[in-house]
Design a protein around this motif. Sequence first.
Motif, short mmCIF file in Angstrom:
data_model
loop_
_atom_site.label_atom_id
_atom_site.label_comp_id
_atom_site.label_asym_id
_atom_site.label_seq_id
_atom_site.Cartn_x
_atom_site.Cartn_y
_atom_site.Cartn_z
N ASP A 94 0.93 -1.29 0.30
CA ASP A 94 -0.35 -0.31 0.38
C ASP A 94 0.79 0.93 -0.05
O ASP A 94 1.85 0.99 0.67
CB ASP A 94 -0.99 0.55 1.33
CG ASP A 94 -1.85 -1.10 1.27
OD1 ASP A 94 -2.54 -1.56 0.28
OD2 ASP A 94 -2.60 -1.30 2.03
N CYS B 16 -4.09 -0.57 -7.89
CA CYS B 16 -5.65 0.14 -7.76
C CYS B 16 -5.71 0.92 -6.83
O CYS B 16 -5.02 0.72 -5.70
CB CYS B 16 -7.01 -0.98 -7.99
SG CYS B 16 -7.68 -1.73 -6.04
N TYR B 17 -7.23 1.92 -6.45
CA TYR B 17 -7.40 3.20 -5.48
C TYR B 17 -8.34 2.65 -4.60
O TYR B 17 -8.81 1.95 -5.10
CB TYR B 17 -6.70 3.86 -6.10
CG TYR B 17 -6.01 4.76 -7.32
CD1 TYR B 17 -4.68 5.05 -6.46
CD2 TYR B 17 -6.06 4.75 -7.87
CE1 TYR B 17 -3.51 5.24 -8.04
CE2 TYR B 17 -5.35 4.87 -9.37
CZ TYR B 17 -3.58 5.61 -9.19
OH TYR B 17 -2.65 6.02 -10.06
N TRP C 68 -3.67 3.49 -2.84
CA TRP C 68 -2.61 2.67 -3.87
C TRP C 68 -2.88 1.02 -2.99
O TRP C 68 -2.39 1.48 -2.03
CB TRP C 68 -1.54 3.84 -4.60
CG TRP C 68 -0.92 1.81 -5.77
CD1 TRP C 68 -1.47 1.81 -6.92
CD2 TRP C 68 -0.09 1.48 -5.62
NE1 TRP C 68 -1.05 1.51 -7.56
CE2 TRP C 68 -0.25 0.69 -7.37
CE3 TRP C 68 0.45 0.36 -4.54
CZ2 TRP C 68 1.03 -0.43 -7.09
CZ3 TRP C 68 1.67 -0.18 -5.01
CH2 TRP C 68 1.70 -0.73 -6.52
N PHE D 246 -2.46 9.87 -5.87
CA PHE D 246 -4.34 10.08 -6.20
C PHE D 246 -5.27 11.07 -5.20
O PHE D 246 -4.69 11.12 -3.81
CB PHE D 246 -4.51 8.44 -5.43
CG PHE D 246 -5.72 8.50 -5.66
CD1 PHE D 246 -6.86 7.44 -6.87
CD2 PHE D 246 -6.62 8.09 -4.27
CE1 PHE D 246 -8.07 7.53 -7.22
CE2 PHE D 246 -8.48 8.23 -4.75
CZ PHE D 246 -8.88 7.33 -5.56
N PHE E 37 1.72 4.56 -8.29
CA PHE E 37 1.01 4.62 -7.01
C PHE E 37 1.37 6.21 -6.17
O PHE E 37 1.22 6.34 -5.20
CB PHE E 37 1.98 3.41 -5.64
CG PHE E 37 3.72 3.95 -5.78
CD1 PHE E 37 4.27 4.35 -4.94
CD2 PHE E 37 3.89 2.49 -7.27
CE1 PHE E 37 5.71 4.54 -5.72
CE2 PHE E 37 5.70 2.54 -7.62
CZ PHE E 37 6.30 3.93 -6.57
N THR F 19 -13.69 1.67 -5.37
CA THR F 19 -12.55 0.96 -5.75
C THR F 19 -11.55 1.54 -7.51
O THR F 19 -13.09 1.69 -7.93
CB THR F 19 -12.06 -0.29 -6.64
OG1 THR F 19 -12.29 -0.92 -5.06
CG2 THR F 19 -10.76 -0.92 -6.36
N PHE G 148 -5.49 11.27 -11.47
CA PHE G 148 -4.35 10.53 -10.39
C PHE G 148 -3.28 10.46 -11.92
O PHE G 148 -3.76 10.86 -12.82
CB PHE G 148 -4.33 8.90 -9.77
CG PHE G 148 -5.76 8.31 -10.88
CD1 PHE G 148 -5.51 7.23 -11.95
CD2 PHE G 148 -6.87 8.69 -10.93
CE1 PHE G 148 -6.01 7.08 -12.73
CE2 PHE G 148 -8.21 8.06 -11.89
CZ PHE G 148 -8.06 7.19 -13.00
N THR H 92 -7.64 6.42 1.72
CA THR H 92 -7.87 6.30 0.19
C THR H 92 -6.23 6.04 0.59
O THR H 92 -5.22 6.18 0.92
CB THR H 92 -7.01 7.68 -0.32
OG1 THR H 92 -6.47 8.54 -0.45
CG2 THR H 92 -8.50 8.69 -0.63
#
Length: 539
Positions: free
Chosen positions: A122, A168-169, A145, A195, A192, A181, A205, A143
């Motif tokens: 993450d 993904c986020y 990534w 975002f 990453f 998501t 992003f 939030t």
Amino acid sequence: MVRTAGVGAVALGLVLANCPFSVAGQKEAPVLCATKPAPPTTGATISPPITSGPDVWSFVSEPGLHPMRVDVKTWRPGTASGRIFVGPYNFSQVVGQTGALMNRNSGDPVFFRPLPFSNLQDADIQAQTYRDRRSGRRQPVLTFWQGTITIPPAYTNLPAGAPQPGGCYYIYDNHYRLLKTVFARNGFDADFHEFLLTSRGTALFIASKAVPMDLTPYGGPANGAIEDHQVQEVDLATGKLVFFWDMLDHVNPADSELPASDAVTSGGVWDAFHMNSIDEGSDGDLLISARNMWALYDISRKTGTINWQFGGKKSDFTFGPGADFFWQHDARFRPGNRISMFDDGCCATSSSPPEQESHGLILDVDYRHRRATVDRTYFHDPALFAASQGNVQALPNGDQFIGWGQESYYSEYAAPGNTQGNGRRNLLYDVMMPGSNVSYRAFRYEWTGLPDYPPSAAARADDGRSLVYASWNGSTETAAWQVLAGPTPDSLSVVVRHARRSGFETVIPTPSRGPYFQVRALDARGKVIGTSNVVELGE
């Protein structure tokens, strides 16, 4: 040019099955995302995380949680309020589990969402405000990534520090329920590095993709590729891609400070740009940082043209003493015609010598005369030379919070900062992570966590008495605990009325032999805000 497009709905995602977090009620079917790491591209093995020992937290009531234990080096009066948000990982063997981690100043965890693989990470864990465009409602959210960061020798198909496909986020509410998501579009991968949620109900992003290209004109392989980047903006209510800007369409890779010959170590892919931050100005235009260009770009949202370049080989600005920067991250507009950044300053490639010591940097920008001068700097003691990553966050009280990227520290400084060789001046808070753990960025935010899952409890016999262990992962409002005990699960009564919370897990001695126990979380007014399941002594 500026491009817009209409695409399918944003996919919603589920968190990992072994984590106690839920999906908020919604009409669309959730879609799993980045729950497994990208397969290694070489035969290199990936070391499992270190989950025991003095550098790792372990809890009786939460046996599956093993976050890193940090070393608080400095803690002086005057720090801003709020919790600290990091995403620990490692370039070799991570100490503790990877995941999204929230700590107190003391280093005690408040919230930890562990990941089951050390090569699943993450990053960019932030507290932001989510605006539902349809209802107009605003709410605090968490939030981050999730995916796999390219770390040799296990991954050599892309440049080091690039996102592997499949990331993904995630957007969670403050009850730790998954709201959204978000995925990248146009065949790009979610990156990453950035975002951002906007007041328009959109997410801005960075998205990345290797574009095949003959690199011989730049000194690279003929059958190579270039790591391209897009700024993408998705409407979170409709899922539509409402804006994107492609770096390869607007910036000449020949101006890169990273030689194209470096592509031979990353599957033939040249990381010419390495876009690593986006910020939005009051006029709606975008500030883009490209590490390997040593430059920032101000982008017109309306036309897609570059209004000006700040630094690099074709800079529209000149720089006063100490104002130049190299391999920078996290460029932000600041009030009063200022720009801040984390100046890594050094050693992004094995062939590049250190240009200067890493530091937080705030510049005064004279737009009329196109000149930048130093406003304030933030150096560390001992001196640090971060080869990648890092950030500088403006705090509400005027302090600056700095994540030192590839160096294992995060720090807070009073507003005036310091100068090189004087790194302890105005230092209020300084933490070192264990081993060689790092966090892409580090932040301090106010956060109120109210989990929708129950507290956790365990009970153990101890020399004729019982020890009850109580915790509630993510709760910021628990001030104390009550303990109930009884001979059967249906005949419990209060045996400890008020035990003050002490850290993530509170150990509460009780004369009762149970053998059944339960805990209740109390807020600062003594109100019950959560009740655990009933547990049996010795479970």
